[in-house]
Every structure is written in structure tokens, then in C-alpha cells.
Write a protein that holds these residues in place. Structure first.
Motif, short mmCIF file in Angstrom:
data_model
loop_
_atom_site.label_atom_id
_atom_site.label_comp_id
_atom_site.label_asym_id
_atom_site.label_seq_id
_atom_site.Cartn_x
_atom_site.Cartn_y
_atom_site.Cartn_z
N ILE A 88 14.94 48.15 10.71
CA ILE A 88 12.54 48.02 10.98
C ILE A 88 12.11 47.64 9.52
O ILE A 88 10.87 46.81 9.42
CB ILE A 88 12.64 49.62 11.63
CG1 ILE A 88 13.18 49.80 13.03
CG2 ILE A 88 11.20 49.79 11.64
CD1 ILE A 88 12.86 50.86 13.45
N TYR A 90 12.82 46.38 6.78
CA TYR A 90 13.10 45.00 6.44
C TYR A 90 12.20 43.89 7.15
O TYR A 90 11.45 43.06 6.44
CB TYR A 90 14.01 44.58 6.34
CG TYR A 90 14.63 43.05 5.92
CD1 TYR A 90 14.76 42.70 4.89
CD2 TYR A 90 14.70 41.62 7.33
CE1 TYR A 90 14.47 40.89 4.50
CE2 TYR A 90 14.53 40.30 6.50
CZ TYR A 90 14.56 40.16 5.31
OH TYR A 90 14.98 38.84 4.98
N LEU A 91 12.29 44.26 8.74
CA LEU A 91 11.55 43.34 9.52
C LEU A 91 9.62 43.04 9.13
O LEU A 91 9.14 42.22 10.10
CB LEU A 91 12.26 43.56 11.26
CG LEU A 91 13.18 43.48 11.45
CD1 LEU A 91 13.46 43.23 12.80
CD2 LEU A 91 13.01 41.46 10.99
N ALA A 166 17.29 38.92 8.60
CA ALA A 166 16.28 38.95 10.36
C ALA A 166 17.33 39.74 10.83
O ALA A 166 16.79 39.96 12.02
CB ALA A 166 15.73 37.28 10.05
N TRP A 167 18.37 38.60 11.29
CA TRP A 167 18.64 38.41 12.69
C TRP A 167 20.27 39.85 12.58
O TRP A 167 20.06 40.30 13.59
CB TRP A 167 19.65 37.01 13.30
CG TRP A 167 18.59 36.48 13.24
CD1 TRP A 167 18.46 35.44 12.62
CD2 TRP A 167 18.49 36.58 14.71
NE1 TRP A 167 17.20 34.79 13.48
CE2 TRP A 167 16.94 35.09 14.62
CE3 TRP A 167 17.95 37.19 16.02
CZ2 TRP A 167 16.65 35.19 15.61
CZ3 TRP A 167 17.04 36.62 16.93
CH2 TRP A 167 16.40 35.82 16.54
N ALA A 170 17.59 43.13 13.39
CA ALA A 170 17.62 43.03 15.17
C ALA A 170 19.03 43.71 15.79
O ALA A 170 18.88 44.26 16.81
CB ALA A 170 17.48 41.49 15.66
N ILE A 173 19.11 47.01 15.15
CA ILE A 173 18.35 48.69 16.14
C ILE A 173 18.78 48.36 17.54
O ILE A 173 19.07 49.21 18.01
CB ILE A 173 16.82 47.07 16.16
CG1 ILE A 173 16.21 47.91 14.56
CG2 ILE A 173 15.97 47.95 17.20
CD1 ILE A 173 14.59 46.84 14.83
N LEU A 174 19.86 47.37 18.05
CA LEU A 174 20.12 46.99 19.18
C LEU A 174 21.73 48.17 18.92
O LEU A 174 21.70 49.01 20.04
CB LEU A 174 20.29 45.69 19.78
CG LEU A 174 19.33 45.00 19.95
CD1 LEU A 174 19.62 43.14 20.48
CD2 LEU A 174 18.35 45.43 20.70
N ASN C 7 8.88 37.86 12.74
CA ASN C 7 10.00 39.15 11.40
C ASN C 7 9.48 40.77 12.50
O ASN C 7 10.27 41.35 13.01
CB ASN C 7 9.86 39.53 10.51
CG ASN C 7 11.23 38.46 9.71
OD1 ASN C 7 12.32 37.69 10.12
ND2 ASN C 7 11.65 38.39 8.02
N ILE C 10 9.87 39.98 16.03
CA ILE C 10 12.05 40.21 16.05
C ILE C 10 11.84 41.40 16.42
O ILE C 10 12.63 42.40 17.27
CB ILE C 10 12.92 40.08 15.00
CG1 ILE C 10 12.68 38.02 15.28
CG2 ILE C 10 14.02 39.75 15.39
CD1 ILE C 10 13.30 37.68 14.16
N ALA C 11 11.81 42.74 15.37
CA ALA C 11 11.81 44.01 15.43
C ALA C 11 10.86 44.58 17.08
O ALA C 11 11.77 45.49 17.54
CB ALA C 11 10.68 44.42 14.61
N ALA C 14 13.13 43.86 19.67
CA ALA C 14 14.39 44.59 19.27
C ALA C 14 14.64 45.94 19.98
O ALA C 14 15.08 46.84 20.03
CB ALA C 14 15.23 44.56 18.08
N ALA C 18 16.05 48.13 23.17
CA ALA C 18 16.94 48.76 22.48
C ALA C 18 16.56 49.99 23.32
O ALA C 18 17.10 50.55 24.69
CB ALA C 18 17.29 49.29 21.09
#
Lengths: 254, 85, 154
Positions: A88, A90-91, A166-167, A170, A173-174, C7, C10-11, C14, C18
Motif C-alpha cells: 500500500i 508503495y502505491l 506496481a502490479w 496490487a 493487497i488481493l 498507482n 491501482i491501490a 485492489a 479485496a
């Protein structure tokens, strides 16, 4: 073992973490102290867990697996929590440091989790009567570990550092969704695995040794994460500085 | 272990007292026709021995620590030192 | 779009995915589809539908119901929903030597099949340990300890 001793160990550990994070000059030696301290704590755990602690009323000596199985899974869950926090972070604000820490914590979480599950399986044979059964706790733990193995595989197969960071953040997090499922699986569904012990369900001397085990393996967690983080940073800098085909798109955040 | 067995053995009378209700007579519970004799109550359910499992689990932990530390040491050389060309 | 904005999106995405996945699992009715074992009352309530299929049955071993023939390893006992006197009970037969922890009052999960004669035959008997870890007391197992060792089931 007096019940305050694990707490003292935890305070020392927290102090080491703070030193590592807040005092740059300490970074040369914190991991060494953690590794040395962990080894000493492990030696004490061997004595307190295998000799000093009483056998369990029904599991007898087999109950001593408690002192290593639970700490390993704890260390695993702590590592995955660090991983999602870094993802989180990082994003929200791009930093190669948090990306490297995410990679380090995921790998070490998988390591502790896999050993913890192995220990659980060894423990299950004499107590449950079987090595393995697909109960909700064991299913969810397996899925969680496989998710993080997939995360690490994705990271190692993706060349572009920006895309990878980045991916995979993500995905982290999932993947973290699996953690509360593992934690609550024994409460939400019928399971063979027992629910979490609390302070009142574990007799005092055993509780102290269990907490000591937690401190011991969390100390190793710190030492391992620091070294694995340094490895990830070194790989990053070689990937970002060596000009292979394309020039690095970004500077290394310092 | 011997001490524990002795304590457990000595406590059998106590257990007989608290075991509720007494095992019904075999005839009362429709015994298996092929083996009417030898029906007895299952013992108390305490694991005996099992140190091999303890050593296996703790051994896995120790081997894991050493193994992961070695893997970190080995991979250290994989990454060029910072600043190398 | 700037990489920073991307980004953060994306966060956000996600975390939303989630969070909703977790809420769906926690508060949805997935639990009804994910059944590890049936309790005796749930199995009996199925009536004839429960006969023959390989299922797991879980509950507590009724005190006083255990019969064990060591020579032929024929084990018969009753499994109940709970320790209450009026709990639904099912008779279980096993030809397996039970795990050492097997005792009256402990939780068990057995895998096998229920048949029309109201007997559940199993060849996989698993003992369900509670979350309690107690040192043995000097008196061996006094009344209180024995009672406390019973698996807590509602």
C-alpha cells in the motif's frame, strides 16, 4: 520461566526494529545483534520448551510442538502484514525501499508458513490421528501460502521493475485477503483445527514458553528480513543502474 | 514418563469414581455377536511417548533456520555490490 | 495519466476488490456451502438423503458409550452434538485403533457413511483437540480437570 521474561525479550526486539528504521548508523549491526540474540533465545527455548515446561495433561510431551508451531505461523502472519503495508505504501508513494521490503517479507513469510504447516502436520499425526485433512483452516492456509508463492513467482518473472513493483503490490493487497480468512476459518466454519488459544486456556508456565518462542522466531524474522531486504536492494540497483536495453525510467529513490 | 504412568495408575480408583455412568453391561447394549467377550472401556486418552514427533518438528524448525540463513548467504554473491559496474 | 495517479488508482481498486471479497466470505452465506462436517442433528435431519454418501460427522463422544474390543479392534461409541443430555446422538462403528487421545467426552470427526440401520461406519477417526493446554496435576486427573477436558460444544 517467569512470565515477564518474554515481555523483556519483546521490548529488546522492538528497540532493535526502531534502531534499524530510525537510526541509519545502526543498520550495519542491527541484523548481527538480531541473529546473535535469536540464537541465544533459541538455545533457551530448547531448554525451556523441551526440558523445563511440563508435559501437557493429555498430549504429554507431544504438546511441546506448540512452542515452535505457533511461533512459526505467527512470524508468517507478521511477515505478510509487513508485506501488505509495504504494498500500500508503495502505491501511495513510490519508493524502491518499500518495494524491496515487500519482496523480502513475502519470501520470509512463505518460509515461516511452510515450516509452520510442516510442524502442524507432524503434530497432527499423534493428536488427531492423521497427517492431514482438508479442514477449513488447512485449506485456507494452503491457499494463502500458494498465493504468496505465486506473488514471488510473478516478481521473479517480471523484468520491468516499475511494472513488477506496481502490479505485485496490487497482487499483495488481493493476496492479503487470505490472512483474515485463515485467522477466522476456525471460527466461521466447523474445523478439525482448534480455535486460537487465549491466555486463560494455556497454563502459566506453558504460556511463558509459548511467548518466548514467539519472541525467538520474531527476532529471527527481523534478522532475515534485513538481509533479504539488502539482497533485494542490491538487485534493484543493479537492475536500475546497469543499462541493458532501455535506460532506467526513474531514479532510485534514496 | 514412569512417574506420570505411576500417578495415572494410582489415580485409576479416582477415575473409576468420576467416570459417569458406569460402562453398561455388554448384554445391555446389544454386543457384537462375533466377539461378545473382551469388551472393555477405552483407556483415558493420554498420549504415551511420541518424542519422535517432537524431535521431528523442532528439527524441522532448526534445519529451516540454518537452511534459510545459508540461502541468504549464498544469494548474497548473486547481487553485485552496490556501485559495481 | 501520471504514474502516481495510476498507482493510487491501482491501490484503491485492489483494496476495494479485496475488501468486498472478504466481506462476501465473512458475511455471505458461503459458510453454508463450505461444510467440513455435519453435526449428528444435521445429519439425522437429512433423513434418507444422508444414507450411503461418504461424509464427515463431527461431535463429542458421549461419556459411557464407548465399547472397544482390543482383539478385533472393533470400536463402538456414540457421537452427540453436545454434552447436553437431550442432544441428538449417532452410533459410530470403527474398525480402526483410535488415536491415543481418544476418550469419552472428547471431540471427534469421523469420515464414513451413515446407513439405514442408523449406524455410521467409519475408517477414518480423527480426534479434535481443544485449545486448552494444561499441566498434569499431581492427582492425575481430578474431577474438575476431567470435566474441563471435555470438549466445549454448545
Amino acid at each position: 520461566m517467569a512470565s515477564w521474561i518474554p515481555l523483556a525479550g519483546l521490548i529488546v526486539l522492538v528497540a532493535l526494529v526502531i534502531a534499524q528504521l530510525a537510526v541509519p548508523s545502526s543498520r550495519a549491526w542491527v541484523w548481527k545483534v538480531a541473529a546473535g540474540l535469536g540464537t541465544l533465545e533459541l538455545a533457551a527455548l530448547l531448554y525451556f520448551g523441551l526440558v523445563w515446561a511440563p508435559p501437557e495433561a493429555f498430549m504429554s510431551d507431544v504438546g511441546r510442538i506448540l512452542y515452535v508451531h505457533v511461533p512459526h505461523v505467527w512470524a508468517c502472519l507478521v511477515a505478510f502484514t509487513i508485506n501488505v503495508a509495504c504494498a500500500i505504501a508503495y502505491l501511495m508513494k513510490k519508493s524502491w525501499r518499500t518495494d524491496a521490503l515487500a519482496e523480502a517479507s513475502a519470501e520470509i513469510g512463505v518460509y515461516f508458513g511452510a515450516i509452520g504447516v510442516l510442524m502442524g502436520s507432524i503434530w497432527a499425526r499423534p493428536t488427531w490421528g492423521v497427517w492431514w485433512d482438508w479442514d477449513p483452516r488447512l485449506i485456507s492456509t494452503t491457499v494463502m501460502l500458494l498465493a504468496y508463492v505465486g506473488y514471488l513467482a510473478f516478481r521473479s518473472f517480471t523484468e520491468d521493475p516499475e511494472r513488477r513493483a506496481a502490479w505485485s503490490a496490487a497482487a499483495a493487497i488481493l493476496g492479503y485477503v487470505s490472512l483474515p480468512i485463515v485467522w477466522f476459518s476456525v471460527r466461521w466454519w466447523n474445523s478439525l483445527h482448534q480455535v486460537q488459544s487465549t491466555g486463560s486456556t494455556v497454563d502459566k508456565p506453558m504460556r511463558a514458553v509459548l511467548y518466548w518462542g514467539n519472541v525467538t522466531f520474531l527476532t529471527f524474522l527481523l534478522a532475515f528480513i534485513i538481509k533479504r531486504y539488502e539482497l533485494a536492494r542490491a538487485r534493484q540497483s543493479s537492475a536500475l543502474e546497469l543499462p541493458p536495453v532501455q535506460a532506467p525510467k526513474t531514479e532510485v529513490a534514496v | 514418563m514412569k512417574w506420570l504412568s505411576l500417578v495415572l495408575f494410582l489415580s485409576l480408583p479416582v477415575l473409576a469414581d468420576i467416570a459417569k455412568p458406569p460402562p453398561p453391561a455388554p448384554a445391555a447394549v446389544a454386543p457384537e455377536p462375533q466377539h461378545p467377550q473382551g469388551i472393555e472401556k477405552v483407556p483415558m486418552g493420554v498420549i504415551e511417548g511420541g518424542w519422535a514427533y517432537v524431535y521431528a518438528a523442532w528439527g524441522a524448525g532448526l534445519l529451516g533456520l540454518v537452511g534459510y540463513a545459508v540461502s541468504l548467504y549464498v544469494r548474497r554473491s548473486e547481487a553485485p555490490p552496490p556501485g559495481a559496474p | 495519466m501520471k504514474p502516481e495517479t495510476r498507482n493510487r488508482l491501482i491501490a484503491l481498486g485492489a483494496i476495494l476488490v479485496a475488501g468486498s471479497a472478504l466481506a462476501w466470505i465473512a458475511f455471505g452465506n458461503i459458510g453454508e456451502n463450505l461444510v467440513y462436517y455435519w453435526k449428528p442433528s444435521e445429519m439425522v435431519a437429512q433423513g434418507q438423503k444422508a444414507y450411503g454418501a461418504t461424509v464427515r460427522l463431527g461431535g463429542v463422544v458421549v461419556p459411557g458409550s464407548v465399547l472397544f474390543n482390543t482383539e478385533h479392534t472393533a470400536l463402538t461409541f456414540q457421537v452427540a452434538d453436545s454434552h447436553k443430555g437431550d442432544a441428538v446422538k449417532v452410533t459410530v462403528k470403527s474398525e480402526q485403533t483410535p488415536p491415543q487421545m481418544f476418550r469419552e467426552g472428547i471431540g471427534v470427526v469421523v469420515e464414513g457413511a451413515f446407513s439405514a440401520d442408523q449406524v455410521f461406519r467409519t475408517n477414518r477417526l480423527m480426534v479434535n483437540h481443544s485449545n486448552e493446554y494444561r499441566a498434569p496435576t499431581d492427582g492425575g486427573m481430578p474431577d474438575e480437570a476431567w470435566k474441563n477436558s471435555l470438549t466445549k460444544a454448545e
